[in-house]
Design an enzyme around this catalytic site. Structure first.
Site, PDB file in Angstrom:
ATOM      1  N   LYS A 171      -9.702  -1.222  -3.413  1.00  8.26           N
ATOM      2  CA  LYS A 171      -9.541  -2.120  -2.072  1.00  8.26           C
ATOM      3  C   LYS A 171     -10.736  -2.108  -1.250  1.00  8.26           C
ATOM      4  O   LYS A 171     -10.992  -0.818  -0.990  1.00  8.26           O
ATOM      5  CB  LYS A 171      -8.157  -2.182  -1.335  1.00  8.26           C
ATOM      6  CG  LYS A 171      -6.948  -2.387  -2.482  1.00  8.26           C
ATOM      7  CD  LYS A 171      -5.765  -2.112  -1.635  1.00  8.26           C
ATOM      8  CE  LYS A 171      -5.399  -0.752  -1.422  1.00  8.26           C
ATOM      9  NZ  LYS A 171      -4.097  -0.445  -0.916  1.00  8.26           N
TER      10      LYS A 171
ATOM     11  N   ASP B 211       0.799  -1.251   0.011  1.00  8.74           N
ATOM     12  CA  ASP B 211      -0.002   0.175   0.073  1.00  8.74           C
ATOM     13  C   ASP B 211       0.977   1.398  -0.024  1.00  8.74           C
ATOM     14  O   ASP B 211       1.989   1.146   0.219  1.00  8.74           O
ATOM     15  CB  ASP B 211      -0.926   0.014   1.219  1.00  8.74           C
ATOM     16  CG  ASP B 211      -1.828   1.097   1.364  1.00  8.74           C
ATOM     17  OD1 ASP B 211      -2.484   1.583   0.399  1.00  8.74           O
ATOM     18  OD2 ASP B 211      -2.275   1.705   2.400  1.00  8.74           O
TER      19      ASP B 211
ATOM     20  N   SER C 267      -9.066   7.882  -3.874  1.00  9.26           N
ATOM     21  CA  SER C 267     -10.126   8.509  -4.305  1.00  9.26           C
ATOM     22  C   SER C 267     -10.058  10.057  -4.429  1.00  9.26           C
ATOM     23  O   SER C 267     -11.161  10.668  -4.800  1.00  9.26           O
ATOM     24  CB  SER C 267     -11.088   8.163  -3.150  1.00  9.26           C
ATOM     25  OG  SER C 267     -10.965   8.728  -1.866  1.00  9.26           O
TER      26      SER C 267
ATOM     27  N   TYR D  22      -5.345  13.856   2.536  1.00 10.63           N
ATOM     28  CA  TYR D  22      -4.761  13.438   1.294  1.00 10.63           C
ATOM     29  C   TYR D  22      -3.467  13.886   1.168  1.00 10.63           C
ATOM     30  O   TYR D  22      -3.316  15.124   1.201  1.00 10.63           O
ATOM     31  CB  TYR D  22      -5.691  13.492  -0.136  1.00 10.63           C
ATOM     32  CG  TYR D  22      -7.139  12.919   0.082  1.00 10.63           C
ATOM     33  CD1 TYR D  22      -7.365  11.362   0.182  1.00 10.63           C
ATOM     34  CD2 TYR D  22      -8.352  13.753   0.402  1.00 10.63           C
ATOM     35  CE1 TYR D  22      -8.704  10.891   0.353  1.00 10.63           C
ATOM     36  CE2 TYR D  22      -9.428  12.959   0.443  1.00 10.63           C
ATOM     37  CZ  TYR D  22      -9.690  11.923   0.375  1.00 10.63           C
ATOM     38  OH  TYR D  22     -10.789  11.116   0.743  1.00 10.63           O
TER      39      TYR D  22
ATOM     40  N   CYS E  96     -16.635   0.201  -7.823  1.00  7.78           N
ATOM     41  CA  CYS E  96     -15.760  -0.332  -8.729  1.00  7.78           C
ATOM     42  C   CYS E  96     -15.122  -1.557  -8.238  1.00  7.78           C
ATOM     43  O   CYS E  96     -15.301  -2.196  -6.977  1.00  7.78           O
ATOM     44  CB  CYS E  96     -14.808   0.637  -9.022  1.00  7.78           C
ATOM     45  SG  CYS E  96     -13.516   0.934  -7.715  1.00  7.78           S
TER      46      CYS E  96
ATOM     47  N   THR F 122      -2.833   1.060  -4.545  1.00  2.00           N
ATOM     48  CA  THR F 122      -3.455   2.173  -3.781  1.00  2.00           C
ATOM     49  C   THR F 122      -4.603   2.705  -3.977  1.00  2.00           C
ATOM     50  O   THR F 122      -4.847   2.781  -5.094  1.00  2.00           O
ATOM     51  CB  THR F 122      -2.306   3.183  -3.491  1.00  2.00           C
ATOM     52  OG1 THR F 122      -2.758   4.450  -2.614  1.00  2.00           O
ATOM     53  CG2 THR F 122      -1.725   3.935  -4.772  1.00  2.00           C
ATOM     54  N   ASN F 123      -5.520   3.007  -3.069  1.00  4.21           N
ATOM     55  CA  ASN F 123      -6.843   3.651  -3.307  1.00  4.21           C
ATOM     56  C   ASN F 123      -6.557   5.257  -3.341  1.00  4.21           C
ATOM     57  O   ASN F 123      -5.909   5.405  -2.342  1.00  4.21           O
ATOM     58  CB  ASN F 123      -7.793   3.359  -2.296  1.00  4.21           C
ATOM     59  CG  ASN F 123      -8.320   1.883  -2.227  1.00  4.21           C
ATOM     60  OD1 ASN F 123      -8.102   1.255  -3.494  1.00  4.21           O
ATOM     61  ND2 ASN F 123      -8.786   1.604  -1.443  1.00  4.21           N
TER      62      ASN F 123
ATOM     63  N   CYS G 209     -11.956  -2.005  -8.355  1.00  8.77           N
ATOM     64  CA  CYS G 209     -10.588  -1.922  -8.353  1.00  8.77           C
ATOM     65  C   CYS G 209     -10.093  -1.316  -6.956  1.00  8.77           C
ATOM     66  O   CYS G 209      -9.050  -1.313  -6.250  1.00  8.77           O
ATOM     67  CB  CYS G 209      -9.793  -1.249  -9.485  1.00  8.77           C
ATOM     68  SG  CYS G 209     -10.509   0.703  -9.778  1.00  8.77           S
TER      69      CYS G 209
ATOM     70  N   ASP H 252       0.013   5.281   1.238  1.00  9.41           N
ATOM     71  CA  ASP H 252      -0.219   6.091   2.275  1.00  9.41           C
ATOM     72  C   ASP H 252      -0.321   5.048   3.681  1.00  9.41           C
ATOM     73  O   ASP H 252      -1.104   4.189   3.759  1.00  9.41           O
ATOM     74  CB  ASP H 252      -1.508   6.914   2.105  1.00  9.41           C
ATOM     75  CG  ASP H 252      -1.417   7.485   0.932  1.00  9.41           C
ATOM     76  OD1 ASP H 252      -0.319   8.076   0.361  1.00  9.41           O
ATOM     77  OD2 ASP H 252      -2.466   7.802   0.340  1.00  9.41           O
TER      78      ASP H 252
END
Length: 164
Positions: free
Chosen positions: A104, A10, A56, A22, A100, A53-54, A102, A12
């Site tokens: 996690k 991952d 958003s 963020y 989605c 990594t997410n 993709c 972050d």
């Protein structure tokens, strides 16, 4: 062609300090001091190291794909200064409510990397700091390690290198 053993990480909270609002620029990127050493140890033992990594903040309109790529290039530049590098960055731009495949804890990004990079899932690991990282990996049969205040990236890499 032989399939490759891989450590998915991952971003972050594992590579860099996580921010509640963020990481929105290179100036906000705070890479942990031991990351390059640990990535180099893994790569020296023949592992690919790939970020999953997410992100958003992209679809929230806070940052752009271009900024994400600048941040990832900055991580690569830091690692290259320490004689190592990451083999890939896979990121999900979607918000949780977009449902989605993709983001996690779903495994879409892992599955994409496995196909594109010829990865051997049975000899691969995921290192993350959230339950969603662990769930994404274990849902497809990948071994996973959760780091925390009590179990560091150093501990996780040592466990992987001593496994088996």
């Amino acid at each position: 062609m032989n399939k490759l053993k891989t450590v998915f990480v991952d971003r972050d909270g594992v590579i860099n300090q996580e921010r509640k609002n963020y990481v929105k620029s290179i100036s906000e990127l705070d890479i942990y001091p031991n990351v390059a050493k640990n990535i180099k140890l893994l790569k020296d033992k023949g592992f690919l190291v790939v970020v999953i990594t997410n992100q958003s903040a992209i679809n929230r309109g806070i940052i752009t794909n271009e900024i994400i790529n600048q941040i990832h290039n900055s991580i690569q530049d830091h690692l290259k200064q320490h004689g190592t590098f990451l083999d890939g960055f896979y990121y999900c731009p979607h918000k949780p409510d977009e449902n989605c495949n993709c983001r996690k804890p779903k495994s879409g990004l892992l599955q994409q990397a496995i196909l594109e990079l010829n990865i051997d899932l049975n000899s691969s690991w995921m290192i993350g700091d959230n339950d969603s990282d662990i769930e994404a990996a274990t849902s497809i049969g990948c071994k996973a390690i959760k780091i925390s205040d009590n179990f560091s990236l150093d501990n996780a890499v040592e466990k992987i290198l001593n496994y088996g």
